[in-house]
Design an enzyme around this catalytic site. Structure first.
Site, short mmCIF file in Angstrom:
data_model
loop_
_atom_site.label_atom_id
_atom_site.label_comp_id
_atom_site.label_asym_id
_atom_site.label_seq_id
_atom_site.Cartn_x
_atom_site.Cartn_y
_atom_site.Cartn_z
N ASP A 1 -37.62 1.81 24.54
CA ASP A 1 -37.66 1.66 23.19
C ASP A 1 -39.11 1.57 22.88
O ASP A 1 -39.53 2.15 21.78
CB ASP A 1 -37.00 0.25 22.92
CG ASP A 1 -37.49 -1.02 23.81
OD1 ASP A 1 -38.05 -0.74 24.67
OD2 ASP A 1 -37.02 -2.11 23.24
N LYS B 1 -36.08 1.20 31.11
CA LYS B 1 -35.54 0.17 30.34
C LYS B 1 -35.25 -1.13 31.47
O LYS B 1 -34.20 -1.47 31.45
CB LYS B 1 -34.32 0.63 29.68
CG LYS B 1 -33.61 -0.64 28.77
CD LYS B 1 -34.43 -0.74 27.44
CE LYS B 1 -34.17 -1.64 26.53
NZ LYS B 1 -35.27 -2.28 25.58
N ASP C 1 -33.52 12.47 28.17
CA ASP C 1 -32.53 13.36 27.42
C ASP C 1 -32.73 13.11 25.92
O ASP C 1 -33.14 13.83 25.10
CB ASP C 1 -30.97 13.20 27.51
CG ASP C 1 -29.99 14.10 27.01
OD1 ASP C 1 -30.50 15.08 26.39
OD2 ASP C 1 -28.61 13.95 27.05
N TYR D 1 -25.26 10.35 34.16
CA TYR D 1 -25.02 11.82 34.08
C TYR D 1 -24.25 12.07 35.47
O TYR D 1 -23.91 13.38 35.45
CB TYR D 1 -26.02 12.66 33.85
CG TYR D 1 -26.39 12.65 32.43
CD1 TYR D 1 -27.26 11.60 31.99
CD2 TYR D 1 -26.27 13.70 31.46
CE1 TYR D 1 -27.66 11.36 30.75
CE2 TYR D 1 -26.80 13.65 30.40
CZ TYR D 1 -27.41 12.27 30.10
OH TYR D 1 -28.05 12.56 28.56
#
Ligand code: NAP
Length: 405
Positions: free
Chosen positions: A271, A217, A295, A151
Protein backbone atom coordinates in the site's frame (compact mmCIF):
# COMPACT_ATOMS: atom_id res chain seq x y z
CA UNK A 1 16.34 -23.07 -43.49
CA UNK A 2 19.38 -20.81 -43.07
CA UNK A 3 20.23 -19.57 -39.61
CA UNK A 4 21.73 -21.01 -36.46
CA UNK A 5 20.48 -22.00 -33.01
CA UNK A 6 20.94 -19.78 -29.98
CA UNK A 7 22.68 -21.81 -27.25
CA UNK A 8 23.31 -21.13 -23.56
CA UNK A 9 26.69 -20.90 -21.89
CA UNK A 10 27.42 -22.36 -18.45
CA UNK A 11 25.84 -19.41 -16.58
CA UNK A 12 22.74 -19.52 -18.86
CA UNK A 13 23.70 -16.41 -20.85
CA UNK A 14 22.51 -16.76 -24.45
CA UNK A 15 25.26 -17.32 -27.04
CA UNK A 16 23.83 -15.66 -30.13
CA UNK A 17 25.17 -16.46 -33.60
CA UNK A 18 25.13 -13.77 -36.35
CA UNK A 19 21.99 -15.27 -37.92
CA UNK A 20 19.93 -16.66 -35.03
CA UNK A 21 16.64 -18.47 -35.69
CA UNK A 22 13.99 -16.83 -33.53
CA UNK A 23 10.49 -18.31 -33.30
CA UNK A 24 7.53 -15.94 -33.29
CA UNK A 25 3.81 -16.32 -32.69
CA UNK A 26 1.97 -13.70 -34.69
CA UNK A 27 -1.01 -13.68 -32.33
CA UNK A 28 -4.77 -13.43 -32.82
CA UNK A 29 -7.08 -10.49 -33.59
CA UNK A 30 -4.90 -7.49 -34.44
CA UNK A 31 -1.80 -9.64 -33.92
CA UNK A 32 -1.00 -10.11 -37.65
CA UNK A 33 -1.27 -6.33 -38.31
CA UNK A 34 1.02 -5.65 -35.38
CA UNK A 35 3.51 -8.37 -36.27
CA UNK A 36 3.84 -7.12 -39.86
CA UNK A 37 4.84 -3.67 -38.58
CA UNK A 38 6.89 -4.87 -35.61
CA UNK A 39 9.00 -7.43 -37.49
CA UNK A 40 9.87 -4.78 -40.09
CA UNK A 41 10.99 -2.39 -37.33
CA UNK A 42 13.07 -5.04 -35.55
CA UNK A 43 14.73 -6.12 -38.83
CA UNK A 44 15.46 -2.48 -39.74
CA UNK A 45 17.05 -1.85 -36.33
CA UNK A 46 19.34 -4.88 -36.72
CA UNK A 47 20.25 -3.87 -40.28
CA UNK A 48 21.04 -0.27 -39.26
CA UNK A 49 23.08 -1.40 -36.27
CA UNK A 50 25.13 -4.14 -37.95
CA UNK A 51 24.90 -3.38 -41.67
CA UNK A 52 24.10 -6.93 -42.74
CA UNK A 53 26.65 -8.67 -40.47
CA UNK A 54 23.75 -9.84 -38.27
CA UNK A 55 20.23 -10.84 -39.22
CA UNK A 56 17.31 -12.58 -37.50
CA UNK A 57 15.87 -15.63 -39.25
CA UNK A 58 12.23 -15.64 -38.15
CA UNK A 59 10.49 -18.98 -37.64
CA UNK A 60 6.67 -18.87 -37.45
CA UNK A 61 4.98 -20.96 -34.75
CA UNK A 62 1.31 -21.78 -34.36
CA UNK A 63 -0.76 -20.96 -31.27
CA UNK A 64 -4.27 -19.67 -30.63
CA UNK A 65 -6.95 -19.43 -33.33
CA UNK A 66 -4.64 -20.17 -36.26
CA UNK A 67 -3.26 -23.22 -34.49
CA UNK A 68 -6.78 -24.47 -33.75
CA UNK A 69 -7.86 -23.97 -37.36
CA UNK A 70 -4.79 -25.78 -38.70
CA UNK A 71 -4.31 -28.56 -36.13
CA UNK A 72 -7.37 -28.70 -33.85
CA UNK A 73 -5.06 -27.80 -30.94
CA UNK A 74 -4.92 -24.30 -29.41
CA UNK A 75 -1.36 -24.75 -28.18
CA UNK A 76 0.44 -27.46 -30.17
CA UNK A 77 3.22 -29.40 -28.45
CA UNK A 78 5.54 -28.50 -31.34
CA UNK A 79 5.20 -24.80 -30.41
CA UNK A 80 6.23 -25.45 -26.80
CA UNK A 81 9.14 -27.66 -27.87
CA UNK A 82 10.38 -25.12 -30.45
CA UNK A 83 10.43 -22.30 -27.88
CA UNK A 84 12.39 -24.55 -25.50
CA UNK A 85 14.85 -25.51 -28.23
CA UNK A 86 15.50 -21.95 -29.41
CA UNK A 87 15.68 -20.33 -25.92
CA UNK A 88 14.46 -16.92 -27.19
CA UNK A 89 11.02 -16.24 -28.73
CA UNK A 90 8.50 -13.43 -29.18
CA UNK A 91 4.73 -13.50 -29.39
CA UNK A 92 1.71 -11.34 -30.04
CA UNK A 93 -1.47 -11.54 -27.95
CA UNK A 94 -3.57 -14.70 -28.04
CA UNK A 95 -7.32 -15.14 -27.69
CA UNK A 96 -8.51 -17.38 -24.93
CA UNK A 97 -11.83 -18.85 -26.09
CA UNK A 98 -14.43 -18.19 -23.41
CA UNK A 99 -16.65 -21.01 -22.17
CA UNK A 100 -15.02 -23.80 -24.19
CA UNK A 101 -13.11 -25.30 -21.31
CA UNK A 102 -9.80 -23.98 -22.71
CA UNK A 103 -7.49 -22.52 -20.11
CA UNK A 104 -5.77 -19.21 -20.72
CA UNK A 105 -3.09 -19.88 -23.34
CA UNK A 106 -0.68 -17.35 -21.90
CA UNK A 107 -0.92 -18.92 -18.46
CA UNK A 108 -0.48 -22.35 -20.07
CA UNK A 109 2.66 -21.16 -21.89
CA UNK A 110 4.10 -19.69 -18.70
CA UNK A 111 3.45 -22.90 -16.77
CA UNK A 112 4.62 -25.33 -19.47
CA UNK A 113 7.85 -23.38 -19.93
CA UNK A 114 8.35 -22.59 -16.19
CA UNK A 115 8.56 -18.89 -17.01
CA UNK A 116 8.85 -17.79 -13.40
CA UNK A 117 9.67 -14.09 -13.83
CA UNK A 118 7.46 -11.57 -15.58
CA UNK A 119 9.56 -8.48 -16.29
CA UNK A 120 8.06 -5.13 -17.28
CA UNK A 121 10.12 -2.00 -17.88
CA UNK A 122 7.89 1.03 -17.46
CA UNK A 123 9.03 4.49 -18.51
CA UNK A 124 7.65 7.66 -20.01
CA UNK A 125 7.96 8.55 -23.70
CA UNK A 126 7.94 12.35 -24.13
CA UNK A 127 4.92 13.30 -26.22
CA UNK A 128 2.54 10.76 -24.68
CA UNK A 129 -0.22 12.28 -22.58
CA UNK A 130 0.08 11.09 -18.98
CA UNK A 131 -2.24 11.78 -16.02
CA UNK A 132 0.48 13.06 -13.65
CA UNK A 133 2.49 16.30 -13.75
CA UNK A 134 5.97 14.80 -14.08
CA UNK A 135 5.62 11.32 -15.61
CA UNK A 136 9.31 11.25 -16.61
CA UNK A 137 10.21 10.76 -12.93
CA UNK A 138 8.96 7.16 -13.12
CA UNK A 139 11.38 4.73 -14.75
CA UNK A 140 11.21 1.26 -13.23
CA UNK A 141 11.75 -2.38 -14.15
CA UNK A 142 9.26 -4.56 -12.35
CA UNK A 143 10.00 -8.26 -11.66
CA UNK A 144 6.75 -10.06 -10.88
CA UNK A 145 6.73 -13.65 -9.62
CA UNK A 146 4.80 -15.58 -12.27
CA UNK A 147 3.97 -19.03 -10.84
CA UNK A 148 2.56 -18.78 -7.32
CA UNK A 149 0.35 -16.69 -5.06
CA UNK A 150 -3.41 -16.53 -5.57
CA UNK A 151 -2.75 -17.18 -9.28
CA UNK A 152 -1.83 -20.80 -8.57
CA UNK A 153 -5.47 -21.72 -9.26
CA UNK A 154 -6.10 -23.25 -5.81
CA UNK A 155 -9.70 -22.16 -5.36
CA UNK A 156 -12.85 -23.87 -4.20
CA UNK A 157 -16.41 -22.65 -4.65
CA UNK A 158 -18.63 -21.95 -1.63
CA UNK A 159 -20.65 -25.07 -0.82
CA UNK A 160 -18.44 -27.41 -2.89
CA UNK A 161 -17.39 -30.71 -1.37
CA UNK A 162 -13.75 -29.59 -1.36
CA UNK A 163 -14.60 -26.32 0.42
CA UNK A 164 -16.60 -28.29 3.02
CA UNK A 165 -13.68 -30.69 3.56
CA UNK A 166 -11.17 -27.87 3.99
CA UNK A 167 -13.57 -26.01 6.28
CA UNK A 168 -13.86 -29.17 8.41
CA UNK A 169 -10.08 -29.56 8.46
CA UNK A 170 -9.64 -25.95 9.56
CA UNK A 171 -12.29 -26.41 12.20
CA UNK A 172 -10.13 -29.22 13.64
CA UNK A 173 -7.33 -26.64 13.91
CA UNK A 174 -9.60 -24.28 15.83
CA UNK A 175 -10.42 -22.03 12.86
CA UNK A 176 -14.11 -21.13 12.56
CA UNK A 177 -15.26 -19.90 9.15
CA UNK A 178 -18.68 -18.48 8.28
CA UNK A 179 -20.94 -20.94 6.46
CA UNK A 180 -20.71 -21.13 2.66
CA UNK A 181 -17.26 -19.59 2.20
CA UNK A 182 -15.46 -19.56 -1.13
CA UNK A 183 -11.85 -20.51 -0.39
CA UNK A 184 -8.54 -19.71 -2.07
CA UNK A 185 -4.97 -20.67 -1.18
CA UNK A 186 -1.99 -18.36 -1.51
CA UNK A 187 1.18 -20.47 -1.71
CA UNK A 188 4.49 -18.55 -1.61
CA UNK A 189 7.60 -20.74 -1.52
CA UNK A 190 11.18 -20.00 -0.57
CA UNK A 191 12.49 -21.45 -3.85
CA UNK A 192 10.22 -19.40 -6.12
CA UNK A 193 10.75 -16.21 -4.10
CA UNK A 194 14.53 -16.65 -4.11
CA UNK A 195 14.85 -17.32 -7.85
CA UNK A 196 12.72 -14.25 -8.68
CA UNK A 197 14.64 -11.96 -6.34
CA UNK A 198 18.00 -13.38 -7.50
CA UNK A 199 17.03 -12.58 -11.08
CA UNK A 200 16.03 -9.03 -10.18
CA UNK A 201 19.25 -8.40 -8.25
CA UNK A 202 21.43 -9.79 -11.04
CA UNK A 203 19.58 -7.61 -13.55
CA UNK A 204 20.07 -4.54 -11.36
CA UNK A 205 23.81 -5.23 -11.02
CA UNK A 206 24.24 -5.91 -14.72
CA UNK A 207 22.44 -2.72 -15.74
CA UNK A 208 24.03 -0.61 -13.00
CA UNK A 209 20.80 0.28 -11.25
CA UNK A 210 21.09 1.83 -7.81
CA UNK A 211 18.40 -0.08 -5.92
CA UNK A 212 16.14 -3.12 -5.75
CA UNK A 213 12.93 -2.80 -3.72
CA UNK A 214 11.11 -5.88 -2.39
CA UNK A 215 7.37 -5.12 -2.30
CA UNK A 216 5.13 -7.19 -0.03
CA UNK A 217 2.20 -7.00 2.36
CA UNK A 218 4.08 -8.78 5.13
CA UNK A 219 2.49 -6.83 7.97
CA UNK A 220 -0.79 -8.66 7.26
CA UNK A 221 0.25 -11.91 5.51
CA UNK A 222 3.36 -12.74 7.50
CA UNK A 223 3.97 -16.30 6.34
CA UNK A 224 3.54 -15.58 2.63
CA UNK A 225 4.24 -11.92 1.83
CA UNK A 226 6.40 -11.44 4.93
CA UNK A 227 8.30 -14.63 4.13
CA UNK A 228 8.94 -13.32 0.58
CA UNK A 229 10.72 -10.33 2.12
CA UNK A 230 12.63 -12.43 4.70
CA UNK A 231 13.78 -14.96 2.09
CA UNK A 232 14.82 -12.04 -0.08
CA UNK A 233 17.05 -10.54 2.63
CA UNK A 234 18.46 -14.00 3.44
CA UNK A 235 19.36 -14.44 -0.22
CA UNK A 236 21.08 -11.04 -0.35
CA UNK A 237 23.09 -11.96 2.74
CA UNK A 238 24.07 -15.36 1.34
CA UNK A 239 24.81 -14.44 -2.27
CA UNK A 240 25.25 -10.69 -2.71
CA UNK A 241 26.73 -9.41 0.58
CA UNK A 242 29.84 -8.12 -1.23
CA UNK A 243 27.92 -6.04 -3.79
CA UNK A 244 24.69 -5.05 -2.03
CA UNK A 245 23.78 -3.18 1.12
CA UNK A 246 20.41 -3.29 2.88
CA UNK A 247 18.58 -0.17 3.95
CA UNK A 248 18.94 -1.18 7.62
CA UNK A 249 22.74 -1.40 7.31
CA UNK A 250 22.78 1.83 5.33
CA UNK A 251 21.88 3.76 8.47
CA UNK A 252 23.74 1.59 10.96
CA UNK A 253 27.04 1.45 9.08
CA UNK A 254 27.13 4.09 6.34
CA UNK A 255 25.40 7.21 7.73
CA UNK A 256 22.47 6.87 5.31
CA UNK A 257 24.52 7.09 2.10
CA UNK A 258 24.88 4.13 -0.26
CA UNK A 259 28.61 3.30 -0.54
CA UNK A 260 30.05 3.89 -4.02
CA UNK A 261 29.32 1.00 -6.39
CA UNK A 262 26.94 -0.86 -4.04
CA UNK A 263 23.37 -1.84 -4.82
CA UNK A 264 20.82 -0.69 -2.21
CA UNK A 265 18.22 -3.29 -1.17
CA UNK A 266 15.07 -1.96 0.45
CA UNK A 267 11.54 -3.19 1.08
CA UNK A 268 8.17 -1.48 1.12
CA UNK A 269 4.64 -2.51 2.05
CA UNK A 270 2.43 -2.73 -1.04
CA UNK A 271 0.00 0.00 0.00
CA UNK A 272 2.86 2.38 0.83
CA UNK A 273 4.51 1.51 -2.50
CA UNK A 274 1.50 2.73 -4.49
CA UNK A 275 1.87 6.09 -2.73
CA UNK A 276 5.64 6.13 -3.13
CA UNK A 277 5.48 5.51 -6.86
CA UNK A 278 3.17 8.48 -7.25
CA UNK A 279 4.89 10.82 -4.80
CA UNK A 280 8.61 9.85 -4.97
CA UNK A 281 8.92 7.75 -8.15
CA UNK A 282 12.58 8.60 -8.78
CA UNK A 283 13.60 6.74 -5.60
CA UNK A 284 12.77 3.39 -7.23
CA UNK A 285 14.49 1.55 -10.08
CA UNK A 286 14.12 -2.26 -9.91
CA UNK A 287 11.13 -3.74 -8.07
CA UNK A 288 10.77 -7.43 -7.11
CA UNK A 289 7.37 -8.55 -5.92
CA UNK A 290 4.82 -11.32 -5.59
CA UNK A 291 2.34 -12.20 -8.33
CA UNK A 292 -0.76 -10.26 -7.27
CA UNK A 293 1.17 -7.17 -6.14
CA UNK A 294 3.02 -7.21 -9.45
CA UNK A 295 -0.20 -7.41 -11.42
CA UNK A 296 -1.63 -4.34 -9.67
CA UNK A 297 1.60 -2.34 -9.56
CA UNK A 298 2.52 -2.84 -13.22
CA UNK A 299 -0.85 -1.63 -14.47
CA UNK A 300 -0.76 1.36 -12.13
CA UNK A 301 2.77 2.30 -13.25
CA UNK A 302 1.87 1.91 -16.93
CA UNK A 303 -1.16 4.18 -16.48
CA UNK A 304 0.97 6.76 -14.63
CA UNK A 305 3.17 7.24 -17.71
CA UNK A 306 0.27 6.98 -20.21
CA UNK A 307 1.68 3.71 -21.53
CA UNK A 308 -1.08 1.23 -20.74
CA UNK A 309 -1.63 0.41 -24.42
CA UNK A 310 1.98 -0.39 -25.24
CA UNK A 311 3.95 -1.72 -22.30
CA UNK A 312 6.28 -4.60 -23.25
CA UNK A 313 7.21 -7.60 -21.13
CA UNK A 314 9.47 -10.62 -20.88
CA UNK A 315 8.61 -13.97 -19.32
CA UNK A 316 11.76 -15.69 -18.14
CA UNK A 317 12.88 -19.11 -16.95
CA UNK A 318 16.55 -19.97 -16.56
CA UNK A 319 16.62 -21.39 -20.10
CA UNK A 320 13.89 -19.54 -22.01
CA UNK A 321 12.95 -15.90 -22.61
CA UNK A 322 9.55 -15.25 -24.19
CA UNK A 323 8.77 -11.62 -25.02
CA UNK A 324 5.22 -10.26 -25.44
CA UNK A 325 3.16 -7.06 -25.17
CA UNK A 326 0.91 -6.69 -22.14
CA UNK A 327 -2.20 -5.72 -24.16
CA UNK A 328 -4.67 -8.23 -25.62
CA UNK A 329 -5.79 -9.02 -29.18
CA UNK A 330 -8.02 -5.93 -29.67
CA UNK A 331 -10.18 -8.11 -31.96
CA UNK A 332 -12.50 -5.25 -32.96
CA UNK A 333 -9.64 -3.72 -34.97
CA UNK A 334 -8.35 -6.94 -36.57
CA UNK A 335 -7.28 -6.53 -40.20
CA UNK A 336 -7.73 -2.72 -40.15
CA UNK A 337 -4.01 -1.84 -39.97
CA UNK A 338 -4.97 0.49 -37.16
CA UNK A 339 -3.71 -0.46 -33.72
CA UNK A 340 -0.51 0.62 -31.97
CA UNK A 341 2.32 -1.90 -32.60
CA UNK A 342 4.61 -0.43 -29.89
CA UNK A 343 3.92 -3.21 -27.35
CA UNK A 344 5.45 -5.85 -29.63
CA UNK A 345 8.12 -3.45 -30.96
CA UNK A 346 9.29 -2.59 -27.42
CA UNK A 347 9.14 -6.31 -26.52
CA UNK A 348 11.49 -6.74 -29.49
CA UNK A 349 13.72 -4.06 -27.97
CA UNK A 350 13.88 -6.10 -24.73
CA UNK A 351 14.58 -9.24 -26.74
CA UNK A 352 17.51 -7.66 -28.62
CA UNK A 353 18.99 -6.43 -25.34
CA UNK A 354 18.61 -9.92 -23.83
CA UNK A 355 20.50 -11.27 -26.86
CA UNK A 356 23.32 -8.79 -26.29
CA UNK A 357 22.38 -6.81 -29.43
CA UNK A 358 22.16 -3.53 -27.52
CA UNK A 359 23.06 -1.33 -30.52
CA UNK A 360 19.94 -2.54 -32.35
CA UNK A 361 17.82 -2.21 -29.20
CA UNK A 362 18.96 1.41 -28.80
CA UNK A 363 17.83 2.16 -32.35
CA UNK A 364 14.35 0.86 -31.59
CA UNK A 365 14.11 3.09 -28.53
CA UNK A 366 15.30 6.11 -30.48
CA UNK A 367 12.84 5.27 -33.27
CA UNK A 368 9.85 5.03 -30.93
CA UNK A 369 10.93 8.17 -29.06
CA UNK A 370 11.28 10.05 -32.36
CA UNK A 371 7.92 8.99 -33.80
CA UNK A 372 6.09 9.88 -30.58
CA UNK A 373 7.95 13.17 -30.11
CA UNK A 374 6.96 14.19 -33.68
CA UNK A 375 3.37 13.28 -32.76
CA UNK A 376 2.99 11.00 -35.78
CA UNK A 377 1.10 8.28 -33.95
CA UNK A 378 -1.64 5.62 -34.08
CA UNK A 379 -5.25 6.39 -33.16
CA UNK A 380 -4.95 5.51 -29.47
CA UNK A 381 -2.29 8.17 -28.86
CA UNK A 382 -3.64 10.62 -31.46
CA UNK A 383 -7.04 10.90 -29.78
CA UNK A 384 -5.37 12.10 -26.60
CA UNK A 385 -3.11 14.67 -28.28
CA UNK A 386 -4.19 17.90 -29.87
CA UNK A 387 -2.58 18.42 -33.31
CA UNK A 388 -1.16 14.90 -33.63
CA UNK A 389 -0.92 13.39 -37.12
CA UNK A 390 -2.81 10.10 -37.32
CA UNK A 391 -0.87 7.12 -38.69
CA UNK A 392 -1.93 3.55 -39.43
CA UNK A 393 -0.18 0.65 -37.72
CA UNK A 394 2.17 0.11 -40.69
CA UNK A 395 2.77 3.85 -41.19
CA UNK A 396 3.68 4.18 -37.52
CA UNK A 397 6.24 1.42 -38.13
CA UNK A 398 7.62 3.52 -41.01
CA UNK A 399 7.81 6.56 -38.71
CA UNK A 400 9.79 4.55 -36.17
CA UNK A 401 12.20 3.31 -38.83
CA UNK A 402 12.61 6.87 -40.17
CA UNK A 403 13.50 8.05 -36.64
CA UNK A 404 16.21 5.44 -36.02
CA UNK A 405 19.62 7.01 -35.88
P1 NAP B 1 -7.38 -5.82 -25.23
O1 NAP B 1 -7.31 -6.70 -26.41
O2 NAP B 1 -6.07 -5.37 -24.66
O3 NAP B 1 -8.24 -4.55 -25.66
C1 NAP B 1 -8.78 -3.62 -24.76
C2 NAP B 1 -8.72 -2.24 -25.38
O4 NAP B 1 -7.39 -1.74 -25.25
C3 NAP B 1 -9.02 -2.18 -26.88
O5 NAP B 1 -10.38 -2.14 -27.14
C4 NAP B 1 -8.30 -0.89 -27.23
O6 NAP B 1 -9.04 0.20 -26.66
C5 NAP B 1 -7.04 -0.97 -26.39
N1 NAP B 1 -5.93 -1.65 -27.07
C6 NAP B 1 -5.44 -2.91 -26.86
N2 NAP B 1 -4.38 -3.15 -27.64
C7 NAP B 1 -4.17 -2.03 -28.34
C8 NAP B 1 -3.21 -1.65 -29.32
N3 NAP B 1 -2.22 -2.49 -29.71
N4 NAP B 1 -3.30 -0.42 -29.87
C9 NAP B 1 -4.25 0.44 -29.49
N5 NAP B 1 -5.19 0.14 -28.58
C10 NAP B 1 -5.15 -1.08 -28.00
O7 NAP B 1 -8.18 -6.51 -24.03
P2 NAP B 1 -9.55 -7.34 -24.03
O8 NAP B 1 -10.54 -6.71 -24.95
O9 NAP B 1 -9.88 -7.49 -22.59
O10 NAP B 1 -9.15 -8.78 -24.55
C11 NAP B 1 -9.31 -9.21 -25.90
C12 NAP B 1 -8.69 -10.60 -26.04
O11 NAP B 1 -7.29 -10.52 -25.78
C13 NAP B 1 -9.26 -11.67 -25.11
O12 NAP B 1 -9.42 -12.87 -25.84
C14 NAP B 1 -8.18 -11.86 -24.07
O13 NAP B 1 -8.16 -13.18 -23.55
C15 NAP B 1 -6.94 -11.59 -24.88
N6 NAP B 1 -5.77 -11.12 -24.07
C16 NAP B 1 -4.58 -11.67 -24.39
C17 NAP B 1 -3.45 -11.25 -23.70
C18 NAP B 1 -2.12 -11.86 -24.08
O14 NAP B 1 -2.05 -12.59 -25.05
N7 NAP B 1 -1.04 -11.60 -23.33
C19 NAP B 1 -3.52 -10.27 -22.71
C20 NAP B 1 -4.78 -9.71 -22.44
C21 NAP B 1 -5.91 -10.14 -23.13
P3 NAP B 1 -9.91 1.27 -27.49
O15 NAP B 1 -10.94 0.54 -28.27
O16 NAP B 1 -10.48 2.14 -26.41
O17 NAP B 1 -8.97 2.02 -28.38
Amino acid sequence: MPGQFITLDSDMTPCVPPQPIIPFIEGDGSGPDIWAAASRVIDAAVERAYGGARRIIWRPLLAGERAFAATGDWLPEETIEAIKRHHVAIKGPLTTPVGRGIRNLNVALRQRLSLYANVRPIRFFPGVEAPVKAPQRLNVVLFRENTEDVYAGLEWAAGSEEAEQITALLSGLGVRLPPRCGLGLKPISEAASARLIRRAVRFALEHKHRSVTLVHKGNIMQHTEGAFRDWGYALIEAEFADVAVTEARLWEDFGGRTPEGKLLIKDRLTDAMFQQLLLRPDEYEVIATTNLNGDYLSDACAAQVGGQGFTPSANLSDEVALFEPTHGTAPEYAGQDKVNPSGVILSGEMMLRHMGWGEAADRILRGVEGAIARQTVTYDLARRLRGAALRSCSEFGDEIIASMK
